[in-house]
Design a protein around this motif. Structure first.
Motif, PDB file in Angstrom:
ATOM      1  N   SER A 221      30.366  46.393  37.116  1.00 27.58           N
ATOM      2  CA  SER A 221      29.022  45.822  36.957  1.00 27.58           C
ATOM      3  C   SER A 221      28.526  45.127  38.224  1.00 27.58           C
ATOM      4  CB  SER A 221      28.991  44.853  35.765  1.00 27.58           C
ATOM      5  OG  SER A 221      29.655  43.635  36.075  1.00 27.58           O
ATOM      6  N   HIS A 222      29.434  44.841  39.176  1.00 32.31           N
ATOM      7  CA  HIS A 222      28.998  44.282  40.460  1.00 32.31           C
ATOM      8  C   HIS A 222      28.467  45.359  41.412  1.00 32.31           C
ATOM      9  CE1 HIS A 222      30.708  40.574  39.084  1.00 32.31           C
ATOM     10  NE2 HIS A 222      30.366  39.966  40.192  1.00 32.31           N
ATOM     11  N   LEU A 223      28.722  46.617  41.070  1.00 33.03           N
ATOM     12  CA  LEU A 223      28.370  47.712  41.981  1.00 33.03           C
ATOM     13  C   LEU A 223      27.171  48.530  41.526  1.00 33.03           C
ATOM     14  CD1 LEU A 223      31.988  49.091  42.605  1.00 33.03           C
ATOM     15  CD2 LEU A 223      30.761  47.408  43.977  1.00 33.03           C
ATOM     16  N   MET A 224      26.910  48.573  40.206  1.00 29.76           N
ATOM     17  CA  MET A 224      25.842  49.454  39.710  1.00 29.76           C
ATOM     18  C   MET A 224      25.335  48.941  38.356  1.00 29.76           C
ATOM     19  SD  MET A 224      28.323  52.616  38.614  1.00 29.76           S
ATOM     20  CE  MET A 224      29.200  52.456  40.183  1.00 29.76           C
ATOM     21  N   PRO A 225      24.146  49.396  37.929  1.00 34.57           N
ATOM     22  CA  PRO A 225      23.692  49.011  36.589  1.00 34.57           C
ATOM     23  C   PRO A 225      24.729  49.458  35.560  1.00 34.57           C
ATOM     24  CG  PRO A 225      21.921  50.119  37.798  1.00 34.57           C
ATOM     25  CD  PRO A 225      23.171  50.270  38.621  1.00 34.57           C
ATOM     26  N   SER A 226      25.124  48.530  34.694  1.00 37.72           N
ATOM     27  CA  SER A 226      26.247  48.790  33.802  1.00 37.72           C
ATOM     28  C   SER A 226      25.931  48.310  32.386  1.00 37.72           C
ATOM     29  CB  SER A 226      27.493  48.053  34.304  1.00 37.72           C
ATOM     30  OG  SER A 226      27.831  48.513  35.600  1.00 37.72           O
ATOM     31  N   LEU A 227      26.358  49.108  31.430  1.00 37.26           N
ATOM     32  CA  LEU A 227      26.111  48.808  30.013  1.00 37.26           C
ATOM     33  C   LEU A 227      27.440  48.641  29.295  1.00 37.26           C
ATOM     34  CD1 LEU A 227      24.064  48.848  27.526  1.00 37.26           C
ATOM     35  CD2 LEU A 227      24.618  51.283  27.356  1.00 37.26           C
ATOM     36  N   HIS A 228      27.615  47.512  28.598  1.00 38.37           N
ATOM     37  CA  HIS A 228      28.894  47.219  27.946  1.00 38.37           C
ATOM     38  C   HIS A 228      28.625  46.527  26.600  1.00 38.37           C
ATOM     39  CE1 HIS A 228      32.828  45.137  27.369  1.00 38.37           C
ATOM     40  NE2 HIS A 228      33.330  46.062  28.146  1.00 38.37           N
ATOM     41  N   PRO A 229      28.054  47.264  25.631  1.00 42.80           N
ATOM     42  CA  PRO A 229      27.784  46.637  24.341  1.00 42.80           C
ATOM     43  C   PRO A 229      29.063  46.441  23.533  1.00 42.80           C
ATOM     44  CG  PRO A 229      27.262  48.967  24.253  1.00 42.80           C
ATOM     45  CD  PRO A 229      27.665  48.681  25.663  1.00 42.80           C
TER      46      PRO A 229
END
Ligand SMILES: [Zn+2]
Length: 438
Positions: free
Chosen positions: A356-364
């Motif tokens: 998530s520090h490198l790219m748009p990230s989704l973690h529901p």
């Protein structure tokens, strides 16, 4: 076919293959393996992805595999991840009697829902109508455990980092990925989904107190008691706790992995493992300094030596509001608005934080389980909610991102400023690694 019809078609395909998706998850549940040992899971997932007609690259980081869909297409690339590793919880009824491993964090559910996305997008032919490409990554070693075992893998040159995603980032598996997503299960009570959760990061450490052995009854005055040094160090850490800022949600939790050799000898070799967790990188580094001071002071008081092996842990988990929102609009087809929690705050850690520090990230986080993660009470209770709903919702999210030549994804990537480049990330991991001896 419009976008809505395409989503419907993908969901129908997932429904048609429901049994297969659940079977994959349950089969991995029945073969729990710890990190960097996920041989059964890697083979099983690879075979199932190959049956979809995908080419699979196996053992991408000791274990794990990757399949690429439409790799030659133009446009943005979305990666769907699923972790494979179990935890140790010997008290759990389904724990492996030999290793104590059990899927009490539900990672088997993650790979199954990743597989569900692959089924939906592949068998429906959806990708032909989208502008972009999708990678499926079954990733090893999310749980940061068995530090000794991983140290040995590192010594042998088999891994450079203890976390599976750290290792895969380092090896370049995220170099050409633009957006990443995965799900994690969580006991959400009567709610069903949590979106927008943030989590702590941490550094890990192996600590050795080195004293001098002597006869515990006959000549304790001739020894240097490494166990006493370690106990003082733990108390020193406790004395720091009031100085940890509330906002940082600092957690320091040592365990002793060796307390001595035999009872009638003053312990000369005592070992500990610990994490120092916090909400921001700076907060973690500040707390870590205090912890190291505490360890050194324990050794100094007794006249022992201490060797602190600093190992990079995980970065805090960051969310992406727009991605969260797209996912939310899709999952609303399956759950009610009142069943969604927005903006969770976790003091646990996830190596997806690094991604998530490198790219748009989704973690529901998805409900459907009972009990708490990593405990004997963990139980998968609702297969439809755990396995199928997130597979459909992630597949639909990918359709939104890559529809119309990948318009939404392209804008998202353009507007996104990563917290770190890959080079900065690897540099940071190096900077915080090392051995301190005092
Ligand atoms: Zn987990």
């Amino acid at each position: 076919m419009d976008k809505k019809q395409l989503k419907e078609k993908v969901c129908q395909v997932i429904d048609k293959n429901k049994e297969k998706i659940i079977r994959l998850g349950e089969s991995i549940y029945n073969h729990p393996e710890l990190g960097y040992k996920e041989v059964y899971a890697t083979n099983f997932i690879s075979e199932e992805l190959e049956k979809l007609g995908l080419t699979v690259e196996k053992n991408i980081a000791v274990t794990g595999c990757r399949a690429r869909l439409n790799a030659e297409n133009e446009g943005p690339r979305v990666a769907v991840l699923g972790e494979m590793d179990a935890v140790i919880c010997k008290e759990h009824i389904d724990a492996d009697p030999e290793t104590g491993a059990v899927h009490a964090c539900g990672h088997n559910i993650q790979v199954a829902s990743m597989f569900g996305v692959a089924v939906g997008l592949t068998l429906s032919g959806a990708l032909e109508k989208l502008g972009g490409k999708v990678d499926f990554l079954a990733v090893p070693a999310e749980e940061y455990v068995e530090l000794e075992y991983r140290s040995k893998l590192k010594e042998k040159g088999k891994i450079k980092y203890f976390g599976g995603k750290q290792e895969l980032i380092y090896r370049g598996y995220f170099d050409d990925v633009d957006i990443a997503m995965m799900m994690h299960v969580l006991n959400l009570g009567d709610k069903k989904v949590l979106i927008g959760g943030k989590g702590n990061g941490f550094v890990g450490k192996n600590v050795q107190f080195i004293g001098k052995e002597s006869h515990a009854g006959g000549a304790p005055e001739k020894g240097i008691n490494a166990l006493n040094a370690a106990m003082l160090a733990i108390n020193n850490i406790h004395a720091q706790r009031e100085t940890f800022p509330e906002s940082e949600r600092i957690r320091v939790h040592p365990i002793m992995t060796k307390g001595g050799d035999i009872v009638n000898v003053i312990p000369a070799d005592v070992r500990m493992e610990m994490y120092v967790r916090g909400r921001t990188i700076q907060g973690i580094l500040d707390a870590n300094k205090k912890v190291n001071r505490s360890l050194k002071a324990g050794a100094m008081a007794i006249g022992a030596k201490v060797k602190i092996n600093e190992i990079p842990g995980y970065l805090p988990l960051l969310n992406h509001d727009e991605l969260d929102n797209i996912f939310k609009l899709n999952i609303l087809d399956f759950v009610k608005k009142e069943e969604i929690i927005e903006d969770g705050d976790f003091t646990g850690s996830f190596d997806f934080g690094d991604v998530s520090h490198l790219m748009p990230s989704l973690h529901p986080f998805i409900g459907g389980i009972k009990g708490e993660l990593h405990t004997r009470n963990f139980k998968n209770e609702d297969h439809e909610l755990c396995y199928i709903v997130p597979a459909k919702s992630m597949a639909m999210t990918i359709i939104d991102l890559l529809w119309d030549e990948g318009k939404v994804a392209k804008k998202m990537i353009k507007d996104f400023t990563p917290k770190m480049t890959k080079e900065e990330y690897v540099g940071f991991l190096e900077k915080i690694s090392g051995v301190i001896t005092e």
